[in-house]
Motif scaffolding. Structure first.
Motif, short mmCIF file in Angstrom:
data_model
loop_
_atom_site.label_atom_id
_atom_site.label_comp_id
_atom_site.label_asym_id
_atom_site.label_seq_id
_atom_site.Cartn_x
_atom_site.Cartn_y
_atom_site.Cartn_z
N LYS A 68 0.82 -1.22 0.00
CA LYS A 68 0.00 0.00 0.00
C LYS A 68 0.85 1.27 0.00
CE LYS A 68 -2.34 -1.08 3.65
NZ LYS A 68 -1.83 -2.45 3.82
N SER A 69 1.95 1.25 0.77
CA SER A 69 2.78 2.46 0.83
C SER A 69 3.37 2.77 -0.53
CB SER A 69 3.92 2.29 1.83
OG SER A 69 3.42 1.96 3.08
N THR A 70 3.90 1.75 -1.19
CA THR A 70 4.48 1.98 -2.51
C THR A 70 3.40 2.43 -3.47
OG1 THR A 70 5.91 0.12 -1.95
CG2 THR A 70 6.08 0.97 -4.16
N LEU A 71 2.22 1.81 -3.37
CA LEU A 71 1.11 2.20 -4.26
C LEU A 71 0.71 3.65 -4.00
CD1 LEU A 71 -0.89 1.15 -6.42
CD2 LEU A 71 -2.47 0.63 -4.56
N THR A 72 0.62 4.02 -2.73
CA THR A 72 0.27 5.40 -2.37
C THR A 72 1.28 6.36 -2.99
OG1 THR A 72 -0.65 4.66 -0.29
CG2 THR A 72 -0.10 6.99 -0.45
N SER A 73 2.56 5.99 -2.88
CA SER A 73 3.62 6.83 -3.40
C SER A 73 3.48 7.01 -4.92
CB SER A 73 4.97 6.19 -3.05
OG SER A 73 6.00 6.68 -3.84
N VAL A 74 3.27 5.91 -5.63
CA VAL A 74 3.16 5.98 -7.09
C VAL A 74 1.88 6.73 -7.49
CG1 VAL A 74 3.02 4.62 -9.20
CG2 VAL A 74 4.46 3.86 -7.32
N LEU A 75 0.80 6.44 -6.76
CA LEU A 75 -0.47 7.11 -7.05
C LEU A 75 -0.33 8.62 -6.88
CD1 LEU A 75 -3.59 6.99 -7.53
CD2 LEU A 75 -3.84 6.78 -5.06
N ALA A 76 0.28 9.01 -5.75
CA ALA A 76 0.43 10.44 -5.47
C ALA A 76 1.26 11.12 -6.56
CB ALA A 76 1.08 10.65 -4.10
N ARG A 77 2.35 10.46 -6.95
CA ARG A 77 3.19 11.06 -7.99
C ARG A 77 2.44 11.23 -9.30
NH1 ARG A 77 8.05 8.12 -6.59
NH2 ARG A 77 7.32 6.57 -8.05
N SER A 78 1.65 10.20 -9.66
CA SER A 78 0.92 10.27 -10.93
C SER A 78 -0.16 11.34 -10.88
CB SER A 78 0.30 8.91 -11.25
OG SER A 78 1.30 7.94 -11.30
N VAL A 79 -0.84 11.46 -9.74
CA VAL A 79 -1.87 12.49 -9.61
C VAL A 79 -1.22 13.88 -9.71
CG1 VAL A 79 -3.56 13.52 -8.04
CG2 VAL A 79 -3.45 11.04 -8.29
N ARG A 80 -0.03 14.02 -9.10
CA ARG A 80 0.71 15.28 -9.20
C ARG A 80 1.02 15.59 -10.66
NH1 ARG A 80 0.70 19.08 -7.82
NH2 ARG A 80 2.82 19.88 -7.55
N GLN A 81 1.40 14.54 -11.41
CA GLN A 81 1.72 14.76 -12.83
C GLN A 81 0.50 15.26 -13.59
OE1 GLN A 81 3.55 11.09 -14.05
NE2 GLN A 81 5.47 11.67 -13.05
N ARG A 82 -0.68 14.91 -13.12
CA ARG A 82 -1.89 15.40 -13.77
C ARG A 82 -2.25 16.81 -13.28
NH1 ARG A 82 -6.12 10.49 -14.90
NH2 ARG A 82 -4.58 8.95 -15.60
N GLY A 83 -1.36 17.38 -12.48
CA GLY A 83 -1.54 18.77 -12.10
C GLY A 83 -2.37 18.99 -10.85
N ARG A 84 -2.76 17.91 -10.17
CA ARG A 84 -3.52 18.11 -8.94
C ARG A 84 -2.59 17.96 -7.72
NH1 ARG A 84 -8.29 13.97 -9.66
NH2 ARG A 84 -7.14 13.28 -11.49
N THR A 85 -2.94 18.63 -6.64
CA THR A 85 -2.12 18.52 -5.43
C THR A 85 -2.65 17.39 -4.55
OG1 THR A 85 -3.48 20.16 -4.30
CG2 THR A 85 -1.53 20.97 -5.47
N VAL A 86 -1.75 16.84 -3.72
CA VAL A 86 -2.10 15.65 -2.95
C VAL A 86 -1.63 15.76 -1.50
CG1 VAL A 86 -1.93 13.14 -2.80
CG2 VAL A 86 -1.77 14.25 -5.04
N GLY A 87 -2.50 15.42 -0.58
CA GLY A 87 -2.12 15.25 0.82
C GLY A 87 -2.31 13.80 1.22
N VAL A 88 -1.37 13.25 1.97
CA VAL A 88 -1.45 11.84 2.36
C VAL A 88 -1.45 11.72 3.88
CG1 VAL A 88 -0.30 9.59 2.28
CG2 VAL A 88 -0.21 11.10 0.28
N VAL A 89 -2.37 10.93 4.41
CA VAL A 89 -2.33 10.55 5.82
C VAL A 89 -2.04 9.05 5.87
CG1 VAL A 89 -3.55 10.48 8.02
CG2 VAL A 89 -4.15 12.20 6.32
N ALA A 90 -0.89 8.68 6.41
CA ALA A 90 -0.53 7.27 6.51
C ALA A 90 -0.67 6.84 7.96
CB ALA A 90 0.89 7.06 6.01
N VAL A 91 -1.58 5.93 8.21
CA VAL A 91 -1.83 5.51 9.59
C VAL A 91 -1.08 4.22 9.89
CG1 VAL A 91 -3.60 4.91 11.27
CG2 VAL A 91 -4.10 6.58 9.49
#
Lengths: 335, 668
Positions: A68-91
């Motif tokens: 999940k952590s790696t997926l979150t990381s890749v997901l966040a990067r890809s969403v950033r590439q689409r120009g949107r900003t991302v906040g992550v809470v990892a519990v």
């Protein structure tokens, strides 16, 4: 740190000033009773942030070790590439014995430290078994005021994703090929059906195909057994195969998330409201137990009351504060 | 033969000293001196940028250039490194892993320039990526891509450089990371199995030639102070490897099943306190790998007595070389057949290790093999647990370390009287010089040839062709280490390995003085949390390229166990990242761990960036191999505390950390 003006703080949070966001998160984690009012005030000031209404809160949950952590990381990067900003809470879970925790998610993530549009915060569960971290609900609201997408990553199967339903617009369950127990939970209806299912670590095509087919079968069984179809019946949960390490399937995942967000457009406000009601009642009953709930008229009455008060502009935290005061007063009156 | 067991004297093992520093020219001079002193092989230490694929001008290389080894950024520097040393007469061991294909390509290219046919080259590339993920931390690419490079190198040398040892499976670093003898045996064997299976899967080696590949596998082993057990461990290795080669790979020629290994004896057990005692430790450890004729090392390098203090000087290394020479040439050891054949005690202990290690081998294979057990963190977690147990035993006195937790009184030592002179310091100018030299190199080379070579490299990386061929061409074209690695990073991506700390189960004593200490620390933290409203949060960071994470891991686990919320990000985090994490995570305290000697560059940089980010009041502590003069300087620059290997009592460190957070809170 000297106390600052919550209105100013909220403004800074809404402009995604990292120092302000971090301070706001410090505040919502603060358990001292004297801080509760300030937290309630801050969240009230953030309630109508422009980002919050239009944003997307994505829950990512699943058993340990599925990436999940790696997926979150890749997901966040890809969403950033689409120009949107991302906040992550990892519990991450806290140790029952010491109360301490090892927040290891950052170790699996690789981000550009100078990116102002990405913020990652780890939160310990602080001993709340099966639950989201004490502060996670508030933390999500802080980040939602600052960033376009908020990802809440939690570990667990069976119990904890019930909490994630309260806080996420889209619940995404992540498993890996061969996660037999998850399939069983789904089939048996122990687990609510998520909005999106991801088979991660799908590095081998054949394994991935089989895993997706197994999952599809489990969903059919669950439906046939009359399991609650997640949040609504019009949504057919997509199943997506990803490999976070290779970066495959991520675009499909983002597309599915966007599709679900659009699907929610009409019902989102109601869904979030429902989550807030549950959160307010949760907070109150954790604090005062069943006695508290029954003293104030029982679950149904409290729920109706919460719906009314939240509509009138109350936030879950301020509502909980008020209910607490009422309860304590009532206690004082009984002989 | 007059006396029983006496026979013709054996040839001694190859004697090496792991060395290299500052620049290619300085290291070349060092190699010539060492050979003149009777050393019989070279062992090249590369600096961390070279090992992790960065040029000296990369921001990540800051402070690391020429520190723990020699920088080699292109063929010009490889040329200078072996200036006047004919490669057909050398036996060169290169400690190189993620970039092994590249450094071997440079070596082959230099041989070609010298007019030497590559097929006569002799030496070793370490080329064991698994232990990098587990312990040493100089990996670059994800496991699948890394294994492909490993097998490319092996299949290339088996055909083209037949006397080369293409891989040194390293159990050495597993022991440094805390492995018990059983774990060291088991994880080295599963690594070898993973590599051989991968070579087999390439289909490049005909079935009939597979024995040759097995026969070229060599191992790099550790020897600790429990030298009788270590001696048995080596005998167990011989037996187990024979079993694997025969049963799993059907190798019929006994010569190809021989367990061939080199050794560096244990550095982990070398102490900063009374460092002269380390000489005795080193000699005892050497006995473990030399006494058995049937399980004797083929090559040995010994650490220096003062390694725990800083970088050893040539004289320190000479002392260690002399220890080897005395054993090999003065003593009568090499005149006898195996001393322990038929010894009930040795055979029983060996058998015990064989059985327990074999069981663990099966366990890992059941979990999908070495790579899978790296990716899931299974092996890493086991190592972290063992290391925590080892440190606990030292801390509570169950395990005696002379001069550290027992017999600590000492007369003043003339050897360390002038401590700052008792280690080598690298000229800080090296960094800038190397950057300037690199810029010159880039101007003077044929840039069209470089472009073409890099294009070819990228193309090959996307196919399953052997990467050695385009890499050798790139070496000749003047491509740099950073360019080679960055091209492949673009194609394959980078990998962050599991840290093993989050899931590590650590036993804490339930009763007694140790348990009381822990309870006290926990209740102090609890009290502090109540006053602060939030549990104290501690960021453990490893800036720089140094991948030796044991210290950081053990601090992280201990801090969790006394009740901190600990953010640990793993190795190779830039100062920028550390500051970003500190800001986003809202931490109360930062600990930096650096073992490569680059603390004077990195620690102040982190501190400065913290101030720039408005986090100047968050206390920072540092740990590592930090000489006292440097520690003094760091403290002057505002670092709250500096810890070195002599601070083995983790509970005391934790107590300091709680104090730091407490007084910072009081000041706010």
């Amino acid at each position: 740190m000297p106390p600052s003006d919550p209105g100013d703080d909220a403004q800074h949070v809404m402009s995604a000033d990292k120092a302000a966001v971090s301070r706001a998160l410090n505040l919502v984690e603060d358990r001292r009773p004297e801080s509760h009012a300030r937290v309630a005030e801050l969240l009230a000031a953030l309630k109508d942030a422009p980002k919050a209404a239009g944003g997307h809160r994505v829950g990512l949950t699943g058993p340990p070790g599925v990436g999940k952590s790696t997926l979150t990381s890749v997901l966040a990067r890809s969403v950033r590439q689409r120009g949107r900003t991302v906040g992550v809470v990892a519990v991450d879970p806290s140790s029952i014995r010491s109360g301490g925790s090892l927040l290891g998610d950052r170790a699996r993530m690789s981000f550009d430290p100078s990116d102002a549009g990405l913020f990652v915060r780890s939160l310990p569960t602080a001993g709340e078994v099966g639950g989201l971290a004490y502060a996670a609900n508030s933390a999500v609201r802080v980040l939602a005021a600052a960033y376009d997408m908020v990802v809440i990553e939690t570990t667990g199967v069976g119990q904890s994703e019930i909490d994630i339903v309260h806080v996420a617009d889209t619940v995404t369950l992540v498993i890996q090929p061969g996660s037999g127990d998850v399939l069983q939970f789904l089939k048996a209806g122990i687990m609510e059906i998520p909005d999106i299912l991801v088979v991660n670590k799908a590095d081998h095509e054949e394994l991935a195909r089989r895993a997706v087919a197994d999952l599809r079968g489990a969903l059919r069984t669950a439906h046939a057994a009359g399991a609650s179809g997640g949040q609504d019946a019009d949504w057919e949960p997509p199943i997506i195969a990803t490999s976070a390490t290779k970066g495959t399937g991520i675009d499909e995942l983002i597309d599915a998330l966007d599709r679900h967000r659009r699907h929610l457009e009409a019902t989102l406000a109601a869904r979030r409201r429902q989550g807030e009601v549950r959160w307010a009642l949760d907070l109150f009953s954790r604090k005062h137990g069943e006695h508290g709930v029954s003293t104030l008229g029982g679950v149904a009455a409290l729920k109706a009351r919460a719906e009314r008060d939240l509509d009138a502009g109350e936030t879950p935290l301020s509502l909980c504060e008020r209910l607490s005061r009422e309860y304590v007063e009532t206690l004082g009156k009984t002989p | 033969m007059a006396e029983y067991g006496k026979r013709q004297r054996d040839k001694p093992w190859i004697m090496r000293t792991y060395s290299g520093h500052s620049t290619a020219a300085a290291s070349n001079e060092l190699y010539r001196t060492n050979l003149a002193k009777g050393q019989t092989g070279l062992s090249v230490a590369f600096d961390l940028p070279t090992q992790t694929g960065y040029d000296p001008d990369d921001p990540l290389a800051r402070g690391e250039v020429g520190k723990v080894g020699v920088p080699v950024s292109h063929i010009g520097q490889m040329r200078a490194l072996f200036e006047g040393l004919p490669l057909d007469q050398m036996n060169t061991s290169m400690t190189i892993n993620a970039t092994a294909v590249w450094l071997l390509s440079l070596y082959v290219a230099v041989a070609e320039e010298q007019g030497v046919d590559p097929s006569v080259l002799r030496g070793t590339t370490q080329n064991d990526i698994i232990k990098e993920y587990l312990s040493r931390g100089t990996h670059i690419f994800p496991p699948v891509a890394s294994m492909r490079l490993t097998t490319d190198l092996i299949t290339y040398t088996v055909n083209e450089v037949p006397k080369w040892n293409p891989i040194n499976i390293c159990s050495y670093h597993l022991q440094e990371a805390g492995a018990t003898p059983t774990q060291e045996l088991a994880y080295a064997l599963v690594t070898a199995i993973g590599v051989l299976d991968a070579v087999k899967a390439t289909g490049r080696v005909p079935e009939s030639d597979f024995g040759k590949v097995v026969g070229r596998m060599s191992f790099f082993v550790n020897a600790g102070i429990r030298f009788v057990e270590e001696l048995c461990k080596m005998r167990a290795f011989v037996e187990l490897w024979d079993r694997v080669a025969q049963e799993r790979y059907g190798v019929t020629d006994p010569k190809q099943r021989r367990f061939r290994y080199g050794v560096q004896v244990n550095s982990l057990g070398l102490t900063e306190q009374q460092p002269e005692n380390n000489v005795i430790r080193i000699v005892l450890e050497m006995l473990a790998v030399t006494l058995s004729k049937d399980a004797r090392a083929r090559a040995i390098q010994l650490p220096a007595w003062n390694e725990a203090l800083g970088l050893p000087r040539p004289w320190d290394q000479q002392w260690s070389l002399r220890a080897q020479q005395i054993l090999a040439y003065e003593s009568d050891l090499l005149e006898y057949a195996d001393l322990f054949k038929g010894s009930e005690v040795v055979e029983a202990q060996t058998q015990h290790l064989v059985d327990s290690a074999w069981a663990e081998v099966q366990e890992v294979l059941k979990r999908g093999g070495a790579i899978e057990a790296v990716e899931t963190g299974y092996i890493k977690q086991k190592l972290v647990e063992s290391n925590a147990a080892r440190l606990r035993a030292i801390e509570n006195g169950d395990r005696i370390v002379v001069g550290v937790n027992k017999y600590i009184e000492s007369a003043p030592s003339p050897l360390t009287e002038n401590l700052d002179d008792a280690i080598l310091t690298v000229n800080p100018q090296v960094d800038a010089d190397q950057r300037a030299a690199l810029a010159r190199w880039k101007i003077e080379r044929d840039s069209a040839a470089v472009e073409k070579a890099l294009g070819e490299l990228e193309r090959a990386a996307k196919t399953d062709e052997n990467m050695m061929i385009p890499s050798i061409a790139a070496a000749h074209a003047g491509v740099t280490t950073g360019e080679w690695a960055n091209t492949l990073r673009q194609v394959w991506g980078e990998y962050r390995a599991p840290t093993g700390v989050a899931g590590a189960a650590v036993k804490t004593s339930g009763t007694g003085a140790a348990a009381e200490t822990i309870d006290k620390l926990r209740s102090r933290l609890h009290d502090l949390e109540a006053r602060m409203g939030r549990r104290p949060k501690f960021l453990v960071g490893k800036p720089g390229l140094d991948g030796h994470s044991n210290g950081a891991e053990q601090i992280a686990i201990k801090a969790r166990d006394v009740g901190f919320d600990v953010v640990y990000e793993g190795i190779r985090v830039s100062p920028e990242q550390i500051v970003a994490s500190a800001l986003e995570e809202g931490v109360h305290l930062i600990g930096l761990s650096i073992l490569s000697g680059s603390h004077l560059a990195l620690v102040p940089e982190v501190a400065q960036r913290l101030r720039d980010a408005g986090l100047g009041d968050v206390p920072v502590v540092a740990g590592g191999i930090i000489p006292e003069a440097d520690a003094e300087r760091l403290r002057r620059e505002g670092i709250a505390a500096v810890y070195t290997p002599k601070d083995f009592e983790l509970n005391n460190i934790m107590s300091d950390l709680i104090d730091l957070v407490d007084s910072q809170h009081a000041a706010e």
